[in-house]
Structure formats: C-alpha cells, structure tokens
Scaffold this motif. Structure first.
Motif, PDB file in Angstrom:
ATOM      1  N   ALA A  13       0.846  -1.193   0.000  1.00 39.47           N
ATOM      2  CA  ALA A  13       0.000   0.000   0.000  1.00 39.47           C
ATOM      3  C   ALA A  13       0.886   1.250   0.000  1.00 39.47           C
ATOM      4  O   ALA A  13       1.771   1.386   0.834  1.00 39.47           O
ATOM      5  CB  ALA A  13      -0.914   0.009   1.211  1.00 39.47           C
ATOM      6  N   THR A  14       0.635   2.116  -0.934  1.00 41.30           N
ATOM      7  CA  THR A  14       1.427   3.341  -1.025  1.00 41.30           C
ATOM      8  C   THR A  14       0.893   4.384  -0.045  1.00 41.30           C
ATOM      9  O   THR A  14      -0.226   4.259   0.482  1.00 41.30           O
ATOM     10  CB  THR A  14       1.367   3.940  -2.442  1.00 41.30           C
ATOM     11  OG1 THR A  14       0.012   4.376  -2.695  1.00 41.30           O
ATOM     12  CG2 THR A  14       1.802   2.934  -3.499  1.00 41.30           C
ATOM     13  N   LYS A  18      -3.014   4.934   1.272  1.00 37.90           N
ATOM     14  CA  LYS A  18      -3.377   5.058   2.685  1.00 37.90           C
ATOM     15  C   LYS A  18      -4.071   6.395   2.936  1.00 37.90           C
ATOM     16  O   LYS A  18      -5.055   6.466   3.689  1.00 37.90           O
ATOM     17  CB  LYS A  18      -2.149   4.896   3.574  1.00 37.90           C
ATOM     18  CG  LYS A  18      -1.614   3.466   3.566  1.00 37.90           C
ATOM     19  CD  LYS A  18      -0.482   3.307   4.517  1.00 37.90           C
ATOM     20  CE  LYS A  18       0.807   3.199   3.763  1.00 37.90           C
ATOM     21  NZ  LYS A  18       1.963   2.935   4.623  1.00 37.90           N
ATOM     22  N   ARG A  19      -3.609   7.437   2.309  1.00 35.27           N
ATOM     23  CA  ARG A  19      -4.259   8.753   2.415  1.00 35.27           C
ATOM     24  C   ARG A  19      -5.710   8.650   1.938  1.00 35.27           C
ATOM     25  O   ARG A  19      -6.630   9.184   2.563  1.00 35.27           O
ATOM     26  CB  ARG A  19      -3.480   9.770   1.581  1.00 35.27           C
ATOM     27  CG  ARG A  19      -3.992  11.189   1.696  1.00 35.27           C
ATOM     28  CD  ARG A  19      -3.162  12.167   0.887  1.00 35.27           C
ATOM     29  NE  ARG A  19      -1.883  12.420   1.546  1.00 35.27           N
ATOM     30  CZ  ARG A  19      -0.675  12.148   1.051  1.00 35.27           C
ATOM     31  NH1 ARG A  19      -0.565  11.608  -0.158  1.00 35.27           N
ATOM     32  NH2 ARG A  19       0.420  12.401   1.715  1.00 35.27           N
ATOM     33  N   GLY A  24     -11.481   8.366   2.728  1.00 32.26           N
ATOM     34  CA  GLY A  24     -12.710   7.660   2.365  1.00 32.26           C
ATOM     35  C   GLY A  24     -13.483   7.156   3.567  1.00 32.26           C
ATOM     36  O   GLY A  24     -14.715   7.286   3.624  1.00 32.26           O
ATOM     37  N   VAL A  25     -12.780   6.596   4.543  1.00 30.42           N
ATOM     38  CA  VAL A  25     -13.447   6.108   5.755  1.00 30.42           C
ATOM     39  C   VAL A  25     -14.054   7.281   6.521  1.00 30.42           C
ATOM     40  O   VAL A  25     -15.187   7.205   7.007  1.00 30.42           O
ATOM     41  CB  VAL A  25     -12.461   5.312   6.638  1.00 30.42           C
ATOM     42  CG1 VAL A  25     -13.027   5.069   8.022  1.00 30.42           C
ATOM     43  CG2 VAL A  25     -12.107   3.996   5.971  1.00 30.42           C
ATOM     44  N   THR A  26     -13.310   8.365   6.610  1.00 33.01           N
ATOM     45  CA  THR A  26     -13.825   9.552   7.289  1.00 33.01           C
ATOM     46  C   THR A  26     -15.081  10.054   6.597  1.00 33.01           C
ATOM     47  O   THR A  26     -16.094  10.363   7.246  1.00 33.01           O
ATOM     48  CB  THR A  26     -12.752  10.663   7.332  1.00 33.01           C
ATOM     49  OG1 THR A  26     -11.603  10.157   8.020  1.00 33.01           O
ATOM     50  CG2 THR A  26     -13.263  11.904   8.024  1.00 33.01           C
ATOM     51  N   GLU A  27     -15.048  10.109   5.269  1.00 39.04           N
ATOM     52  CA  GLU A  27     -16.211  10.571   4.502  1.00 39.04           C
ATOM     53  C   GLU A  27     -17.423   9.671   4.728  1.00 39.04           C
ATOM     54  O   GLU A  27     -18.549  10.162   4.859  1.00 39.04           O
ATOM     55  CB  GLU A  27     -15.854  10.632   3.022  1.00 39.04           C
ATOM     56  CG  GLU A  27     -16.956  11.181   2.156  1.00 39.04           C
ATOM     57  CD  GLU A  27     -16.572  11.271   0.683  1.00 39.04           C
ATOM     58  OE1 GLU A  27     -17.487  11.409  -0.144  1.00 39.04           O
ATOM     59  OE2 GLU A  27     -15.378  11.199   0.361  1.00 39.04           O
ATOM     60  N   THR A  40     -12.841  12.378  14.043  1.00 43.88           N
ATOM     61  CA  THR A  40     -12.792  10.998  13.550  1.00 43.88           C
ATOM     62  C   THR A  40     -11.344  10.550  13.426  1.00 43.88           C
ATOM     63  O   THR A  40     -10.538  11.206  12.766  1.00 43.88           O
ATOM     64  CB  THR A  40     -13.508  10.891  12.187  1.00 43.88           C
ATOM     65  OG1 THR A  40     -14.878  11.242  12.370  1.00 43.88           O
ATOM     66  CG2 THR A  40     -13.420   9.491  11.623  1.00 43.88           C
ATOM     67  N   VAL A  41     -11.029   9.442  14.065  1.00 41.18           N
ATOM     68  CA  VAL A  41      -9.673   8.911  14.069  1.00 41.18           C
ATOM     69  C   VAL A  41      -9.633   7.646  13.220  1.00 41.18           C
ATOM     70  O   VAL A  41     -10.450   6.739  13.402  1.00 41.18           O
ATOM     71  CB  VAL A  41      -9.217   8.579  15.511  1.00 41.18           C
ATOM     72  CG1 VAL A  41      -7.837   7.949  15.518  1.00 41.18           C
ATOM     73  CG2 VAL A  41      -9.265   9.826  16.383  1.00 41.18           C
ATOM     74  N   VAL A  42      -8.670   7.576  12.297  1.00 43.03           N
ATOM     75  CA  VAL A  42      -8.465   6.384  11.472  1.00 43.03           C
ATOM     76  C   VAL A  42      -7.008   5.973  11.622  1.00 43.03           C
ATOM     77  O   VAL A  42      -6.111   6.786  11.405  1.00 43.03           O
ATOM     78  CB  VAL A  42      -8.794   6.638   9.983  1.00 43.03           C
ATOM     79  CG1 VAL A  42      -8.553   5.378   9.158  1.00 43.03           C
ATOM     80  CG2 VAL A  42     -10.227   7.122   9.815  1.00 43.03           C
ATOM     81  N   VAL A  43      -6.783   4.730  12.021  1.00 38.02           N
ATOM     82  CA  VAL A  43      -5.434   4.198  12.196  1.00 38.02           C
ATOM     83  C   VAL A  43      -5.246   3.040  11.239  1.00 38.02           C
ATOM     84  O   VAL A  43      -6.109   2.159  11.144  1.00 38.02           O
ATOM     85  CB  VAL A  43      -5.207   3.718  13.648  1.00 38.02           C
ATOM     86  CG1 VAL A  43      -3.850   3.067  13.800  1.00 38.02           C
ATOM     87  CG2 VAL A  43      -5.382   4.872  14.624  1.00 38.02           C
ATOM     88  N   ILE A  44      -4.128   3.048  10.525  1.00 39.68           N
ATOM     89  CA  ILE A  44      -3.793   1.933   9.636  1.00 39.68           C
ATOM     90  C   ILE A  44      -2.620   1.184  10.252  1.00 39.68           C
ATOM     91  O   ILE A  44      -1.547   1.754  10.451  1.00 39.68           O
ATOM     92  CB  ILE A  44      -3.434   2.433   8.225  1.00 39.68           C
ATOM     93  CG1 ILE A  44      -4.611   3.173   7.603  1.00 39.68           C
ATOM     94  CG2 ILE A  44      -3.001   1.254   7.344  1.00 39.68           C
ATOM     95  CD1 ILE A  44      -4.296   3.854   6.290  1.00 39.68           C
ATOM     96  N   ASP A  45      -2.832  -0.076  10.567  1.00 34.80           N
ATOM     97  CA  ASP A  45      -1.766  -0.948  11.059  1.00 34.80           C
ATOM     98  C   ASP A  45      -1.315  -1.841   9.917  1.00 34.80           C
ATOM     99  O   ASP A  45      -2.142  -2.534   9.311  1.00 34.80           O
ATOM    100  CB  ASP A  45      -2.258  -1.846  12.201  1.00 34.80           C
ATOM    101  CG  ASP A  45      -2.504  -1.094  13.483  1.00 34.80           C
ATOM    102  OD1 ASP A  45      -1.785  -0.105  13.743  1.00 34.80           O
ATOM    103  OD2 ASP A  45      -3.414  -1.496  14.235  1.00 34.80           O
TER     104      ASP A  45
END
Length: 67
Positions: A13-14, A18-19, A24-27, A40-45
């Motif tokens: 994943a670039t 990820k951006r 998209g999830v926030t939207e 809204t918090v989005v974390v990518i592990d």
C-alpha cells in the motif's frame, strides 16, 4: 469520536493509497452516521505477512504457494 482501525499486510500500500483510505473512511462516517470529521480517528496498522494467518496458514506461505 469514532475510531476506525484498518489492518492490512505491509506489502504494497502506497502513502497515497493510505491517504485515500483515511479520507474515504472519514467521509463514510460523515455521510452515513453524521460524524464530525475533525474528531474521527483512522489508524492503519501494517502487519508482516508472517504475522497474519488465514485458514490455518501464514499469508507468506499462501502467497508463495499461489505463485
């Protein structure tokens, strides 16, 4: 304050992808649930494929077998 945790393998994943995931999830949370994007918090592990199992085997091994 919504908290979303996305787990993906760490093999490709670039930063731009990820951006886009974060945006998209926030939207979705804004549009569907009316959530505030500022809180809204989005974390990518990113997980090593040696640490991710599917169907009783490591993703690393599954991918080697399917080549």
């Amino acid at each position: 304050m919504p908290y979303v945790n996305i787990k993906i393998t760490n093999d490709g994943a670039t930063k731009e992808q990820k951006r886009q995931l974060v945006a998209g999830v926030t939207e979705l949370l804004v549009n569907i649930l009316g959530k505030n994007p500022a809180t809204t918090v989005v974390v990518i592990d990113e997980v090593e494929t040696d640490n991710w199992g599917i169907g009783g085997e490591l993703v690393t091994d599954r991918r080697k077998r399917s080549i």
